[in-house]
Design a protein around this motif. Structure first.
Motif: not given
Length: 268
Positions: A228-230, A254-256, A262-264
């Motif tokens: 996805a992209a934020v 925020a993306a991190e 999400r599980g990264q």
């Protein structure tokens, strides 16, 4: 115990939980690992990993197979995962709290988008207090090459379940123009995508709509693919070249955070 020592103890406890989650994520990705492999993945000492594994094994969350020293996900954890599936795995529900914080801090609109073929589709939106337009982008399809979110997907193509990469326009095919600022030459777009990969985020300066500037950062899944992209978007008079670096820093953070939710795997 003094207030300061209690605070340090809490910080250490949080760090241990954080690392334990990362250990489980690595085992979920790789299937079976030894202490040395996990330590290398996390960037921490082997002694730290051994202590974490011992605690997780005591609770049944990891187990050793016939080959001692090789760890894998334990059965109780698969039962927990099954229970989670009964709830929601909606992307925007997971990312919404982070998007709300970003929209409040930046003042402009934050979107979460996914790729569908040659388009970007917005699946969630949060408007900041300074947002001057009430455009609802949810469900709208936008072109990859003319949007910041689209450039993220072009710069980091993810294979489908058969291992195939998404189809791109044939070499030499002109890209559709939406404004005078749209990149329509594929060689120019390729150079822009190289910059996206280098700095970690994408920018669209009025390339899709006049007066609209957007920045986007990737959201990663457990296997590190971009899912996805934020995006942070606002008027050109407010999001300018001199304000982009500061906003990009907030967006990347925020993306991190969304990626972690999400599980990264979180290193360190």
């Amino acid at each position: 115990m003094t207030t300061g020592s209690r605070g340090r103890a809490r910080d250490r406890a949080v760090q241990s939980v954080d690392r334990a989650v990362s250990v489980l994520q690595i085992l979920a990705i790789r299937g079976s690992c030894g202490v040395t492999e996990i330590a290398g993945q996390l960037g921490v000492h082997k002694t730290t990993v051994f202590r974490l594994l011992a605690t997780l094994e005591a609770r049944g969350l990891v187990e050793q197979g016939a080959e001692r020293g090789r760890y894998r996900i334990g059965h109780p954890l698969t039962e927990l995962a099954a229970a989670a599936v009964a709830g929601t795995t909606d992307l925007f529900l997971v990312s919404r709290p982070v998007c709300q914080e970003l929209a409040q801090a930046a003042g402009d609109t934050v979107n979460v988008s996914v790729r569908e073929g040659r388009d970007v589709v917005t699946v969630g939106q949060v408007a900041g207090e300074a947002a001057i337009a009430s455009v609802d982008w949810v469900g709208r399809r936008c072109p990859l090459h003319a949007t910041a979110a689209g450039k993220i997907f072009l710069a980091h193509p993810a294979p489908d379940r058969h291992g195939r990469l998404p189809a791109e326009p044939p070499n030499g095919e002109a890209l559709e123009r939406y404004t005078p600022h749209t990149i329509t030459v594929q060689e120019h777009l390729a150079a822009d995508l190289a910059t996206v990969r280098e700095r970690g985020y994408a920018v669209s300066f009025e390339e899709h709509e006049i007066g609209l500037v957007s920045l986007a950062a990737p959201v990663h899944a457990l296997d590190d693919t971009v899912v996805a992209a934020v995006t942070l978007s606002g008027p050109a008079f407010r999001i300018r070249e001199d304000t982009v670096p500061g906003l990009a820093g907030q967006l990347l953070a925020a993306a991190e955070r969304i990626s972690w939710r999400r599980g990264q795997v979180k290193r360190g």
